[in-house]
Design an enzyme around this catalytic site. Structure first.
Site, PDB file in Angstrom:
ATOM      1  N   HIS A  17       0.699  -1.235   0.080  1.00  0.00           N
ATOM      2  CA  HIS A  17       0.047  -0.194   0.121  1.00  0.00           C
ATOM      3  C   HIS A  17       0.933   1.267  -0.155  1.00  0.00           C
ATOM      4  O   HIS A  17       1.276   1.500   1.002  1.00  0.00           O
ATOM      5  CB  HIS A  17      -0.749  -0.118   1.373  1.00  0.00           C
ATOM      6  CG  HIS A  17      -1.758   1.195   1.470  1.00  0.00           C
ATOM      7  ND1 HIS A  17      -1.943   1.987   2.331  1.00  0.00           N
ATOM      8  CD2 HIS A  17      -2.980   1.424   0.448  1.00  0.00           C
ATOM      9  CE1 HIS A  17      -2.817   2.809   2.237  1.00  0.00           C
ATOM     10  NE2 HIS A  17      -3.517   2.588   1.277  1.00  0.00           N
ATOM     11  N   HIS A  22      -0.624  10.184  -2.868  1.00  0.00           N
ATOM     12  CA  HIS A  22      -2.107   9.954  -2.393  1.00  0.00           C
ATOM     13  C   HIS A  22      -3.194  11.137  -2.297  1.00  0.00           C
ATOM     14  O   HIS A  22      -4.089  11.009  -2.860  1.00  0.00           O
ATOM     15  CB  HIS A  22      -2.005   9.243  -1.063  1.00  0.00           C
ATOM     16  CG  HIS A  22      -3.496   9.006  -0.568  1.00  0.00           C
ATOM     17  ND1 HIS A  22      -4.118  10.051   0.070  1.00  0.00           N
ATOM     18  CD2 HIS A  22      -4.263   8.112  -0.464  1.00  0.00           C
ATOM     19  CE1 HIS A  22      -5.325   9.382   0.613  1.00  0.00           C
ATOM     20  NE2 HIS A  22      -5.433   8.216   0.209  1.00  0.00           N
TER      21      HIS A  22
HETATM   22  O1  G3P Z   1      -6.547   1.773  -2.533  1.00  0.00           O
HETATM   23  C1  G3P Z   1      -6.915   1.161  -1.736  1.00  0.00           C
HETATM   24  C2  G3P Z   1      -6.696   1.991  -0.617  1.00  0.00           C
HETATM   25  O2  G3P Z   1      -5.570   2.486  -0.813  1.00  0.00           O
HETATM   26  C3  G3P Z   1      -7.824   2.923  -0.737  1.00  0.00           C
HETATM   27  O3  G3P Z   1      -7.668   3.975   0.240  1.00  0.00           O
HETATM   28  O4  G3P Z   1      -7.123   6.504   0.809  1.00  0.00           O
HETATM   29  O5  G3P Z   1      -5.351   4.432   0.806  1.00  0.00           O
HETATM   30  O6  G3P Z   1      -6.368   5.311  -1.348  1.00  0.00           O
HETATM   31  P1  G3P Z   1      -6.497   5.170   0.174  1.00  0.00           P
HETATM   32 CA    CA Z   2      -5.139   3.801  -2.772  1.00  0.00          CA
END
Ligand code: G3P
Ligand code: CA
Length: 290
Positions: free
Chosen positions: A15, A57
């Site tokens: 992530h 992000h």
């Molecule tokens: O894309 C999966 C997860 O990353 C969604 O949340 O806010 O971290 O992009 P975010």
């Molecule tokens: Ca994401």
């Protein structure tokens, strides 16, 4: 029946890179994710002033860079929910300007000087060593500003010869978005055949029945927030019955669910008891399936 993600085993998606240990969305975080065994590395995609995809992000730069110090006047004041907020937006800076920003020190001084990568730089870094898991982030906001995020993603993949499933067996690509409209457009108008994942938020009530999930079949698998799954455990079975893969997010040692002693135990529960197919984690080294 098609399952809309190419998983042949329990799958680890880093992530924002190995973002528990290195500043999110830097090449340093992507490299570490690969060293820690990630099957895929995630990129959240934003767009620069001249229309280049970059990995970040947020829509704006101030949380993860020193933009306020380097470009103190390049903010805009915007109304969000009746409140005026000041932001330094990605779409207001060129790539050359963003490259002057320090995207590492906010996380730890030892990463001082880390840069925001363009998506092209990220692809070059990751290609051949892991898959790519790009997120089409807030396409509706970019559309209002005159940018076509979906088309830009397809064009970049095409330039890299990665726009077809199986184009590079060492570099599978899965497209993700919270926008069902965006993913339907990828499948329809843009004729892109890469697997897709529809992200579902923690309080998303839109797809919580077997009937509604069947309507997702044809354009995506599902990517639920882990708390949505915790509150609705049959969702995995319903999705699998509809031919959909389940990719849960986000597992991090800094925010482990109350019932679990650590993030490894939490991931084990979601993978083996709830039977999700894949998950996003900030801690790739803690993934329990090797
Ligand atoms: O894309 C999966 C997860 O990353 C969604 O949340 O806010 O971290 O992009 P975010
Ligand atoms: Ca994401």
């Amino acid at each position: 029946m098609a399952v809309f993600a190419p998983y042949n085993k329990k799958t680890l998606i880093a992530h924002r890179g190995a973002s528990g240990y290195a500043p999110e969305h830097t090449l340093e975080a992507y490299r570490l994710a690969i060293e820690q065994g990630a099957h895929y590395v995630e990129q959240d995609l934003q767009m620069s002033k001249e229309g280049v995809l970059v990995c970040l992000h947020d829509l704006s730069l101030e949380r993860t860079t020193n933009v306020q110090e380097i470009f103190p006047d390049r903010y805009r004041d915007v109304q969000i929910g009746g409140v005026t907020e000041r932001h330094w937006f990605v779409a207001d800076l060129s790539v050359e300007e963003m490259k002057q920003l320090d995207a590492g020190s906010w996380f730890d001084e030892k990463f001082a000087g880390a840069q925001i990568p363009t998506w092209q730089e990220a692809i070059q870094e990751i290609r051949g060593r892991a898959g790519l898991f790009p997120e089409i982030k807030t396409p509706e906001i970019y559309r209002e500003a005159g940018f076509d995020l979906e088309q830009a993603v397809v064009d970049e993949l095409t330039r890299n010869g990665l726009d077809e499933p199986g184009a590079d067996s060492n570099t599978p690509v899965v497209i993700q978005s919270f926008s069902a409209e965006s993913l339907r457009r990828m499948a329809g108008e843009l004729q892109n055949r890469l697997p897709r994942v529809l992200l579902l938020g923690e309080s998303d009530q839109a797809w919580l029945s077997p009937q509604e999930l069947q309507s997702v079949e044809g354009f995506a698998g599902i990517g639920p927030d882990k708390n949505l799954l915790w509150a609705n455990p049959p969702l995995v079975k319903w999705a699998h019955q509809a031919g959909l893969s389940v990719t849960a997010y986000t597992f991090r040692s800094s925010a482990v669910g109350e019932r679990f002693s650590d993030v490894g135990e939490e991931m084990t529960y979601y993978l083996h008891t709830l039977d999700v197919d894949a998950l996003f984690t900030d801690n790739p080294d803690q993934f329990p399936v090797r």
